[in-house]
Design a protein around this motif. Structure first.
Motif, PDB file in Angstrom:
ATOM      1  N   VAL A  59      -2.456 -26.700 -49.024  1.00  0.00           N
ATOM      2  CA  VAL A  59      -1.621 -26.779 -48.745  1.00  0.00           C
ATOM      3  C   VAL A  59      -0.590 -26.749 -49.049  1.00  0.00           C
ATOM      4  O   VAL A  59      -1.476 -28.084 -50.373  1.00  0.00           O
ATOM      5  N   ASP A  60       0.356 -26.512 -49.980  1.00  0.00           N
ATOM      6  CA  ASP A  60       1.301 -26.945 -50.906  1.00  0.00           C
ATOM      7  C   ASP A  60       2.090 -27.386 -50.302  1.00  0.00           C
ATOM      8  O   ASP A  60       3.008 -26.772 -49.303  1.00  0.00           O
ATOM      9  N   LEU A  61       2.079 -28.862 -51.270  1.00  0.00           N
ATOM     10  CA  LEU A  61       3.206 -29.170 -50.635  1.00  0.00           C
ATOM     11  C   LEU A  61       4.904 -29.258 -52.258  1.00  0.00           C
ATOM     12  O   LEU A  61       5.434 -30.312 -51.037  1.00  0.00           O
ATOM     13  N   THR A  62       4.214 -28.284 -52.631  1.00  0.00           N
ATOM     14  CA  THR A  62       5.869 -28.615 -53.492  1.00  0.00           C
ATOM     15  C   THR A  62       7.477 -28.892 -53.280  1.00  0.00           C
ATOM     16  O   THR A  62       7.734 -29.379 -53.393  1.00  0.00           O
ATOM     17  N   GLY A  63       7.819 -27.466 -52.334  1.00  0.00           N
ATOM     18  CA  GLY A  63       8.825 -27.434 -51.231  1.00  0.00           C
ATOM     19  C   GLY A  63       9.271 -28.838 -50.468  1.00  0.00           C
ATOM     20  O   GLY A  63       9.803 -28.717 -49.793  1.00  0.00           O
ATOM     21  N   VAL A  64       8.220 -29.538 -50.178  1.00  0.00           N
ATOM     22  CA  VAL A  64       8.302 -30.956 -48.815  1.00  0.00           C
ATOM     23  C   VAL A  64       9.234 -31.873 -49.810  1.00  0.00           C
ATOM     24  O   VAL A  64       8.697 -32.415 -50.633  1.00  0.00           O
ATOM     25  N   ALA A  65       9.897 -31.953 -48.905  1.00  0.00           N
ATOM     26  CA  ALA A  65      11.174 -33.173 -49.558  1.00  0.00           C
ATOM     27  C   ALA A  65      10.288 -34.203 -48.954  1.00  0.00           C
ATOM     28  O   ALA A  65      11.206 -35.458 -49.974  1.00  0.00           O
ATOM     29  N   LEU A 120      -5.147 -29.683 -51.367  1.00  0.00           N
ATOM     30  CA  LEU A 120      -3.858 -29.765 -51.550  1.00  0.00           C
ATOM     31  C   LEU A 120      -2.931 -30.043 -52.780  1.00  0.00           C
ATOM     32  O   LEU A 120      -3.744 -30.208 -53.859  1.00  0.00           O
ATOM     33  N   THR A 121      -1.969 -29.276 -53.010  1.00  0.00           N
ATOM     34  CA  THR A 121      -1.181 -28.911 -54.650  1.00  0.00           C
ATOM     35  C   THR A 121       0.015 -29.341 -54.412  1.00  0.00           C
ATOM     36  O   THR A 121       0.611 -29.753 -53.267  1.00  0.00           O
ATOM     37  N   GLY A 122       0.674 -29.375 -55.281  1.00  0.00           N
ATOM     38  CA  GLY A 122       2.091 -29.697 -55.651  1.00  0.00           C
ATOM     39  C   GLY A 122       2.273 -31.290 -55.013  1.00  0.00           C
ATOM     40  O   GLY A 122       4.082 -31.377 -54.588  1.00  0.00           O
ATOM     41  N   ILE A 123       1.362 -32.807 -54.898  1.00  0.00           N
ATOM     42  CA  ILE A 123       2.084 -34.092 -54.440  1.00  0.00           C
ATOM     43  C   ILE A 123       2.973 -34.178 -55.109  1.00  0.00           C
ATOM     44  O   ILE A 123       2.453 -34.338 -56.781  1.00  0.00           O
ATOM     45  N   LEU A 152       0.054 -24.137 -56.794  1.00  0.00           N
ATOM     46  CA  LEU A 152      -1.324 -23.904 -56.047  1.00  0.00           C
ATOM     47  C   LEU A 152      -1.732 -22.647 -56.506  1.00  0.00           C
ATOM     48  O   LEU A 152      -2.570 -21.986 -55.800  1.00  0.00           O
ATOM     49  N   SER A 153      -1.482 -21.943 -57.423  1.00  0.00           N
ATOM     50  CA  SER A 153      -1.907 -21.317 -58.579  1.00  0.00           C
ATOM     51  C   SER A 153      -3.027 -21.782 -59.503  1.00  0.00           C
ATOM     52  O   SER A 153      -4.187 -20.984 -58.730  1.00  0.00           O
ATOM     53  N   ASP A 154      -3.375 -23.039 -59.153  1.00  0.00           N
ATOM     54  CA  ASP A 154      -4.555 -23.748 -60.016  1.00  0.00           C
ATOM     55  C   ASP A 154      -5.327 -24.054 -58.839  1.00  0.00           C
ATOM     56  O   ASP A 154      -6.596 -23.267 -58.639  1.00  0.00           O
ATOM     57  N   ALA A 155      -4.816 -23.737 -58.000  1.00  0.00           N
ATOM     58  CA  ALA A 155      -6.115 -23.868 -56.230  1.00  0.00           C
ATOM     59  C   ALA A 155      -6.145 -22.678 -56.251  1.00  0.00           C
ATOM     60  O   ALA A 155      -7.906 -22.193 -55.888  1.00  0.00           O
ATOM     61  N   LEU A 156      -5.476 -21.517 -55.988  1.00  0.00           N
ATOM     62  CA  LEU A 156      -6.431 -20.266 -56.074  1.00  0.00           C
ATOM     63  C   LEU A 156      -7.087 -20.167 -56.992  1.00  0.00           C
ATOM     64  O   LEU A 156      -8.354 -19.739 -56.859  1.00  0.00           O
ATOM     65  N   ALA A 157      -6.939 -20.037 -58.249  1.00  0.00           N
ATOM     66  CA  ALA A 157      -7.454 -19.203 -58.975  1.00  0.00           C
ATOM     67  C   ALA A 157      -9.043 -20.531 -58.755  1.00  0.00           C
ATOM     68  O   ALA A 157     -10.384 -20.089 -58.896  1.00  0.00           O
ATOM     69  N   LEU A 158      -9.070 -21.927 -58.863  1.00  0.00           N
ATOM     70  CA  LEU A 158      -9.851 -22.489 -58.596  1.00  0.00           C
ATOM     71  C   LEU A 158     -11.067 -21.980 -57.774  1.00  0.00           C
ATOM     72  O   LEU A 158     -12.528 -21.971 -57.083  1.00  0.00           O
ATOM     73  N   VAL A 159     -10.130 -21.801 -56.095  1.00  0.00           N
ATOM     74  CA  VAL A 159     -10.808 -21.099 -54.978  1.00  0.00           C
ATOM     75  C   VAL A 159     -11.939 -19.618 -55.362  1.00  0.00           C
ATOM     76  O   VAL A 159     -13.039 -19.494 -55.128  1.00  0.00           O
ATOM     77  N   LEU A 160     -11.324 -19.027 -56.034  1.00  0.00           N
ATOM     78  CA  LEU A 160     -11.132 -17.316 -56.428  1.00  0.00           C
ATOM     79  C   LEU A 160     -12.303 -17.498 -57.716  1.00  0.00           C
ATOM     80  O   LEU A 160     -13.673 -17.110 -57.450  1.00  0.00           O
ATOM     81  N   ALA A 161     -13.017 -19.031 -58.848  1.00  0.00           N
ATOM     82  CA  ALA A 161     -13.832 -18.672 -58.870  1.00  0.00           C
ATOM     83  C   ALA A 161     -14.954 -19.474 -58.570  1.00  0.00           C
ATOM     84  O   ALA A 161     -16.782 -19.050 -58.789  1.00  0.00           O
ATOM     85  N   GLU A 162     -15.134 -20.437 -57.154  1.00  0.00           N
ATOM     86  CA  GLU A 162     -16.004 -20.424 -56.588  1.00  0.00           C
ATOM     87  C   GLU A 162     -16.615 -19.760 -55.439  1.00  0.00           C
ATOM     88  O   GLU A 162     -18.006 -19.576 -55.687  1.00  0.00           O
ATOM     89  N   LYS A 163     -15.368 -18.516 -55.767  1.00  0.00           N
ATOM     90  CA  LYS A 163     -16.361 -17.505 -54.780  1.00  0.00           C
ATOM     91  C   LYS A 163     -16.829 -16.130 -56.050  1.00  0.00           C
ATOM     92  O   LYS A 163     -17.592 -15.326 -55.121  1.00  0.00           O
TER      93      LYS A 163
END
Lengths: 208, 120
Positions: free
Chosen positions: A130-136, A162-165, A189-200
């Motif tokens: 869940v990326d919150l970067t664009g949440v105002a 959670l990303t972009g908090i 978000l890209s960090d989270a995706l890299a982490l998840v893909l590494a885990e998988k």
């Protein structure tokens, strides 16, 4: 040309005009077989009242049509906003990403939770980012709702990241988190995706 | 049927469409007359004698439609005895503007004489 008019006819005519003036167009001048020019006026008033009723009916029908169209447009707009407000993306098989944009209130949080949980189950997702970067802004009471969503995702067997908090939201999360909620947070978000893909074990492997 | 049609001749033997009108004349009734006198229809540009009975009424739709018929008939003699019906027809004539080929009469004989005297 002179015309003798009885008080009764004049009274009747005025009564009809006053009644019509108050908005009741169903009233009519009672016609009698009088051989005089006032009969034309009496009949003309009745015809005018017929026309007023016709136009009123047409206006009401147009108004109803416009209201129906407005309701239809509002419904379409709601559906569109709802679709755009929960753009769940399958970033990788079993990995969902939800980049949120704009303000999140209770209603939107409820919609996001509902849509996301449905997708987690349908996709048999293992990870949700869940990326919150664009949440105002997140409305005060809404943050707990989002955290409940994180917990619910966990109950479905998926892990939530959670990303972009934003800096001002982080303390709120800390204050609300209890031991049962495990929120993994990353900067982007890209960090989270890299982490998840590494885990998988998917990094460096072609996508099947 | 508010309109009863009959094809006849004037006293001088000219083709005549005779119409008896009664009750409430609706837009559909008015359109049925329009169809009979349309260009290419059997009674186009004929002389018409219309006997309008007392108590005949015209719906709003019919009232608005009648003025459009003016170029489709040769002439109409309207025989009317009821002041109310006459007032109704007068009102429609006002909507039509000038209607030199439409006249009101109180007897059938007067109407027929007028129709016979016209060159159409």
């Amino acid at each position: 040309m002179s015309l003798t008019i009885s008080q009764a006819r004049l009274h009747e005519l005025l009564n009809v005009l006053v009644t019509a003036g108050s908005g009741d167009y169903d009233v009519r001048v009672r016609l009698e077989e009088n051989e005089d020019a006032l009969l034309d006026v009496e009949l003309g008033i009745n015809y005018l009242l017929d026309d007023l009723i016709d136009r009123r009916d047409q206006n009401e029908a147009q108004e109803e049509e416009l209201l129906t169209r407005a309701r239809q447009l509002a419904r379409q707009q709601d559906e569109l906003v709802q679709a755009l407000s929960t753009p769940v993306i399958v970033a990788w098989p079993g990995v969902l990403a939800l980049p949120l944009v704009g303000r999140i209130d209770d209603a939107r949080a409820a919609t996001i939770t509902s849509v996301l949980l449905e997708r987690v189950a349908a996709e048999r997702a293992t990870h949700v980012i869940v990326d919150l970067t664009g949440v105002a802004a997140i409305a005060g009471p809404t943050l707990p709702a989002l955290l409940r969503m994180v917990r619910a995702i966990g109950l479905l067997g998926a892990q939530c990241l959670l990303t972009g908090i934003r800096a001002d939201v982080a303390p709120q999360i800390v204050a609300l988190c209890d031991a049962e909620i495990h929120v993994r947070a990353l900067a982007q978000l890209s960090d989270a995706l890299a982490l998840v893909l590494a885990e998988k074990g998917a990094l460096g492997q072609p996508h099947k | 049927m508010p309109f009863l049609y009959e094809e006849a001749t004037t006293p001088q033997g000219k083709p005549l469409l005779r119409i008896t009108a009664r009750d409430e004349v609706t837009l559909a009734d008015a359109e049925s007359l329009g169809a009979r006198i349309e260009e290419g229809a059997p009674n186009h540009r004929w002389r018409i004698l219309s006997i309008v009975e007392k108590g005949t009424e015209y719906s709003a739709g019919a009232r608005k439609y009648f003025p459009s018929l003016q170029p489709k008939y040769g002439a109409i003699a309207v025989v009317v005895t009821s002041p109310i019906v006459r007032a109704a027809i007068n009102m429609m004539m006002r909507l039509t503007g000038q209607a030199p080929n439409l006249h009101l009469f109180t007897t059938e004989a007067e109407g027929l004489a007028w129709l016979d005297g016209l060159e159409i």
